[in-house]
Motif scaffolding. Structure first.
Motif, short mmCIF file in Angstrom:
data_model
loop_
_atom_site.label_atom_id
_atom_site.label_comp_id
_atom_site.label_asym_id
_atom_site.label_seq_id
_atom_site.Cartn_x
_atom_site.Cartn_y
_atom_site.Cartn_z
N LYS A 181 -8.15 1.48 3.78
CA LYS A 181 -9.60 1.66 3.95
C LYS A 181 -10.26 1.83 2.58
O LYS A 181 -10.94 0.95 2.09
CB LYS A 181 -9.88 2.86 4.86
CG LYS A 181 -11.34 3.01 5.22
CD LYS A 181 -11.57 4.14 6.21
CE LYS A 181 -13.05 4.30 6.47
NZ LYS A 181 -13.35 5.49 7.24
N GLU A 182 -10.03 2.99 1.93
CA GLU A 182 -10.61 3.21 0.60
C GLU A 182 -9.68 2.71 -0.51
O GLU A 182 -10.12 2.44 -1.61
CB GLU A 182 -10.90 4.70 0.36
CG GLU A 182 -11.97 5.26 1.27
CD GLU A 182 -11.48 6.39 2.15
OE1 GLU A 182 -12.32 7.08 2.72
OE2 GLU A 182 -10.26 6.59 2.29
N LEU A 183 -8.39 2.61 -0.19
CA LEU A 183 -7.41 2.04 -1.12
C LEU A 183 -6.89 0.75 -0.52
O LEU A 183 -6.31 0.76 0.58
CB LEU A 183 -6.25 3.02 -1.35
CG LEU A 183 -5.09 2.51 -2.21
CD1 LEU A 183 -5.56 2.20 -3.63
CD2 LEU A 183 -3.96 3.52 -2.23
N VAL A 184 -7.12 -0.36 -1.20
CA VAL A 184 -6.74 -1.66 -0.67
C VAL A 184 -6.04 -2.50 -1.73
O VAL A 184 -6.11 -2.20 -2.93
CB VAL A 184 -7.98 -2.45 -0.14
CG1 VAL A 184 -8.64 -1.74 1.03
CG2 VAL A 184 -8.98 -2.70 -1.25
N VAL A 185 -5.37 -3.56 -1.26
CA VAL A 185 -4.80 -4.57 -2.15
C VAL A 185 -5.86 -5.66 -2.28
O VAL A 185 -6.38 -6.16 -1.27
CB VAL A 185 -3.49 -5.15 -1.57
CG1 VAL A 185 -2.97 -6.25 -2.48
CG2 VAL A 185 -2.46 -4.05 -1.39
N LEU A 210 0.82 -1.21 0.00
CA LEU A 210 0.00 0.00 0.00
C LEU A 210 0.86 1.27 0.00
O LEU A 210 0.44 2.29 -0.53
CB LEU A 210 -0.96 0.00 1.18
CG LEU A 210 -2.16 -0.93 1.02
CD1 LEU A 210 -2.92 -1.05 2.33
CD2 LEU A 210 -3.08 -0.46 -0.09
N GLU A 211 2.07 1.18 0.57
CA GLU A 211 2.98 2.34 0.54
C GLU A 211 3.41 2.65 -0.89
O GLU A 211 3.86 3.75 -1.17
CB GLU A 211 4.22 2.08 1.40
CG GLU A 211 3.94 2.12 2.88
CD GLU A 211 5.16 1.74 3.71
OE1 GLU A 211 6.28 1.66 3.16
OE2 GLU A 211 4.98 1.53 4.92
N ARG A 212 3.23 1.69 -1.80
CA ARG A 212 3.63 1.84 -3.19
C ARG A 212 2.55 2.53 -4.03
O ARG A 212 2.77 2.76 -5.21
CB ARG A 212 3.91 0.47 -3.80
CG ARG A 212 4.89 -0.35 -3.04
CD ARG A 212 6.27 0.14 -3.16
NE ARG A 212 6.63 0.35 -4.54
CZ ARG A 212 7.63 1.12 -4.92
NH1 ARG A 212 8.36 1.73 -4.05
NH2 ARG A 212 7.90 1.27 -6.20
N GLN A 240 -7.26 -1.54 -5.42
CA GLN A 240 -8.65 -1.11 -5.63
C GLN A 240 -8.90 0.13 -4.80
O GLN A 240 -8.61 0.17 -3.61
CB GLN A 240 -9.62 -2.21 -5.20
CG GLN A 240 -11.08 -1.78 -5.25
CD GLN A 240 -12.00 -2.85 -4.69
OE1 GLN A 240 -11.93 -4.00 -5.08
NE2 GLN A 240 -12.87 -2.47 -3.77
N ALA A 241 -9.46 1.17 -5.45
CA ALA A 241 -9.83 2.41 -4.76
C ALA A 241 -11.34 2.59 -4.91
O ALA A 241 -11.88 2.43 -6.00
CB ALA A 241 -9.09 3.60 -5.35
#
Length: 188
Positions: free
Chosen positions: A135-139, A118-120, A161-162
């Motif tokens: 939360k809103e941005l996930v792998v 997620l840091e990427r 996925q956002a």
């Protein structure tokens, strides 16, 4: 004599549909018509009607019942008998994801976490601003096993996925590749 106004409904970038205008009086109570426009040019969701076509929040809901004077006052047209007032369809645009392919060493691959991935990535949304990682941005479907078996040299696809507050969803794939020298890119 009571002033008469014409409400025009503009698709605001929509590529499909048309709508009839409405004639109203200042003291009328009305139900705004159901949106008949579709916007297939960009990923988005219809959210209502706006006065300013660049607004980021709907002024009125689809098929909302209200007094005509509310629309007329907001448009600043109270004194203009016969005035035309344009209401624009408001399209909430899907978020964008920024992420690049990543080259890592074997040791990093064997210890990969969802948080590191997620840091990427970074996701921004026109209406909501930066979306929160985790939360809103996930792998999507993170599985540590995918990284344990990459060996000295190998790769796998990671899908981000956002999701914004309107329910618009965007996906972005990156390739994570194990390289002998473990060259690293800076995170977002």
């Amino acid at each position: 004599k009571e002033h008469t106004y014409t409400l025009v409904f503009d698709g605001n970038g929509a590529d499909i549909g048309s709508m009839e205008s409405l004639t109203v009086h200042y003291t009328d109570t009305l139900t705004l018509p159901k949106n008949l426009y579709e916007n297939t040019t960009i990923p988005c969701t219809y959210m209502g009607w706006i006065h300013d076509k660049d607004a980021l929040k709907a002024d009125y809901g689809d098929e909302e019942e209200l007094e005509a004077k509310k629309i007329i006052k907001k448009a600043g047209k109270e004194a203009e008998d016969g005035a035309t007032i344009t209401l624009y369809a408001f399209w909430d645009i899907a978020p964008e994801i920024e992420a690049k392919d990543w080259y890592i060493g074997k040791e990093m691959a064997e210890n990969m976490t969802e948080e590191q991935l997620l840091e990427r990535a970074k996701s921004t949304d026109r209406e909501d601003g930066d979306l929160e990682r985790g939360k809103e941005l996930v792998v999507v479907d993170f599985d540590k096993e995918d990284f344990l078996h990459l060996g000295q040299i190998g790769s796998c696809t990671v899908t981000f996925q956002a999701t914004d507050s309107a329910g618009n969803i965007t996906y972005k794939d990156i390739k994570v590749e194990v390289s002998e020298d473990g060259w690293l890119d800076m995170p977002y």
